[in-house]
Design a protein around this motif. Sequence first.
Motif, mmCIF file in Angstrom:
data_model
loop_
_atom_site.group_PDB
_atom_site.id
_atom_site.type_symbol
_atom_site.label_atom_id
_atom_site.label_comp_id
_atom_site.label_asym_id
_atom_site.label_seq_id
_atom_site.Cartn_x
_atom_site.Cartn_y
_atom_site.Cartn_z
ATOM 1 N N GLU A 1 0.829 -1.205 0.000
ATOM 2 C CA GLU A 1 0.000 0.000 0.000
ATOM 3 C C GLU A 1 0.869 1.263 0.000
ATOM 4 N N LEU A 2 1.957 1.237 0.772
ATOM 5 C CA LEU A 2 2.863 2.385 0.810
ATOM 6 C C LEU A 2 3.489 2.608 -0.566
ATOM 7 N N TYR A 3 3.867 1.523 -1.212
ATOM 8 C CA TYR A 3 4.437 1.603 -2.562
ATOM 9 C C TYR A 3 3.413 2.196 -3.540
ATOM 10 N N LYS A 4 2.156 1.767 -3.408
ATOM 11 C CA LYS A 4 1.112 2.251 -4.302
ATOM 12 C C LYS A 4 0.924 3.761 -4.154
ATOM 13 N N ARG A 5 0.950 4.248 -2.896
ATOM 14 C CA ARG A 5 0.792 5.691 -2.672
ATOM 15 C C ARG A 5 1.920 6.470 -3.345
ATOM 16 N N ALA A 6 3.147 6.003 -3.138
ATOM 17 C CA ALA A 6 4.294 6.701 -3.721
ATOM 18 C C ALA A 6 4.270 6.618 -5.244
ATOM 19 N N ASP A 7 3.832 5.477 -5.777
ATOM 20 C CA ASP A 7 3.801 5.286 -7.229
ATOM 21 C C ASP A 7 2.803 6.246 -7.883
ATOM 22 N N GLU A 8 1.661 6.449 -7.230
ATOM 23 C CA GLU A 8 0.676 7.387 -7.773
ATOM 24 C C GLU A 8 1.254 8.807 -7.831
ATOM 25 N N ASN A 9 2.023 9.188 -6.802
ATOM 26 C CA ASN A 9 2.636 10.514 -6.781
ATOM 27 C C ASN A 9 3.769 10.623 -7.797
#
Length: 504
Positions: free
Chosen positions: A481-489
């Motif tokens: 989930e943390l990776y997904k947040r950073a990837d969206e940014n």
Amino acid sequence: MIVKKLKNFFLRLFRRLFNGVTLGILCILVIAVVLLYTSIRNTKLAEVSSDDAIHSISEFYLKELGERRAVTISNKLNQTTQNIYRVFSSYDHGNIKNQDELREYMGSIQEAYGYDKLAVVDEDELMYTEHSTISGVSRYSFLTEDITAPSIYTADLYGSRKELILAVPLDNTRIADIRLRLVFVQVDIGSMLEEITDESEENETICDVYYSNGQNMTVSADPDEHEDDENILNVLKNAESQGSSSYTDVESDFISGRSGFTSYVRNGVMSYMYYTPVEDTNWMLSVTIQESSISNKISDIRDDMLLRGVWQIVIIVIVLMVVFSLFLFYNRRLQQAEKKHLIRLSQTDAMTKLYNRGGGEKEIRLALEAKAAGVFLLMDADKFKSINDTFGHDAGDKVIIAIADALRKSFRDEDIVMRLGGDEFAVYAPGITDEEILEHVIVRLFATIDAIDIPELKGRRICISIGAAFFHQDESISFTELYKRADENLYISKEVEGNKITVF
């Protein structure tokens, strides 16, 4: 090349042997000093009065036995807890489809680990045993408590006789569509003591376990029964205290969970007792020995002093065994160090010497589990494919190495910096929990990136895009989930030309 390899091999072997021998010699010197001191100490003990000698030896002897046995019981309880966690939380229970198969599984666990009684409790307080399903709340008031750690209770497991049970909480464990909350295991203190005690008809050491109120757990599992012979505090209260420790001191130690030593006379017999708490319980373990046994031991020691020649041979053998054991231990440490080095290599990216994807992700997951608040950064080089297509893959490799060096310079040693693959990198920086601090770090990073000068690129500027996501201690989030947040940014940052960061 072969000669050089053989030379290096023999040099490493010689260094290992030399270090092992040096360590062995130092250990022999230490042992020699200890043996010399022990010999002098024993000679002085033989010269003091019998009462002082008996008291000193009794306290030392019983303390050593008591501490070791208390640790043994604590370890056995901890091992039982670990066994329960392993068989109920770690295994894949997909093949268990219903309650009958669950009971069959519990029966196999009882047989495998030798448990006399085993039960599980679900989230609705229903208790499942090998043979039946019953309501637990009506029988066990402690089920209303928030049991978050392994705990010992005195209760009726599923019979008429009171038993000691170990209650082990389970977290998110589901078997056969049943969400399990607790596991009950009967604790057989009597069997534990039989394995570690030296109790005999010749009145050697006697080992017992008590509740904090003095009730003997090996006689009756019900602490509400208070027969004099079953309660050590009642025994001491009615006995004649000897030395500086009184009945009141012992009672206070039992209530407070402190270790202590006492001596008393009961029925004309002088006895010494050492007591100590059992870790993670409200129990007290005691080791008792009669004065006559210690007196006999002192006499035996004095007689054995005449056989010093034999003892010298025994000491030499013991020293050689210790030296050999230390050598093996040291050699094993070297092997472990080499193994750790190989593991480190397996977690390192060959080109950049940063963590590779597997190694870095493992470290970040551990940081998240430890609630180490920080920021996760996901980044890649802008238009990297065009660099490869225009200037060649060698130039592209130099760009990747240069970015890795910039990350290494811009972040701390404790930060987790890794190469995901290609031109993608990631960083987890514990302790950076707000945008103001992050801004200082990113300014330094962008300045280092701007300073990259690769002649093959003929003046072309290197830029990176970054997506950031903070992790706070009060959050519960997975790495994915943390990776997904950073990837969206990161995708937002890539829409802007030049060095850019977007923060979640």
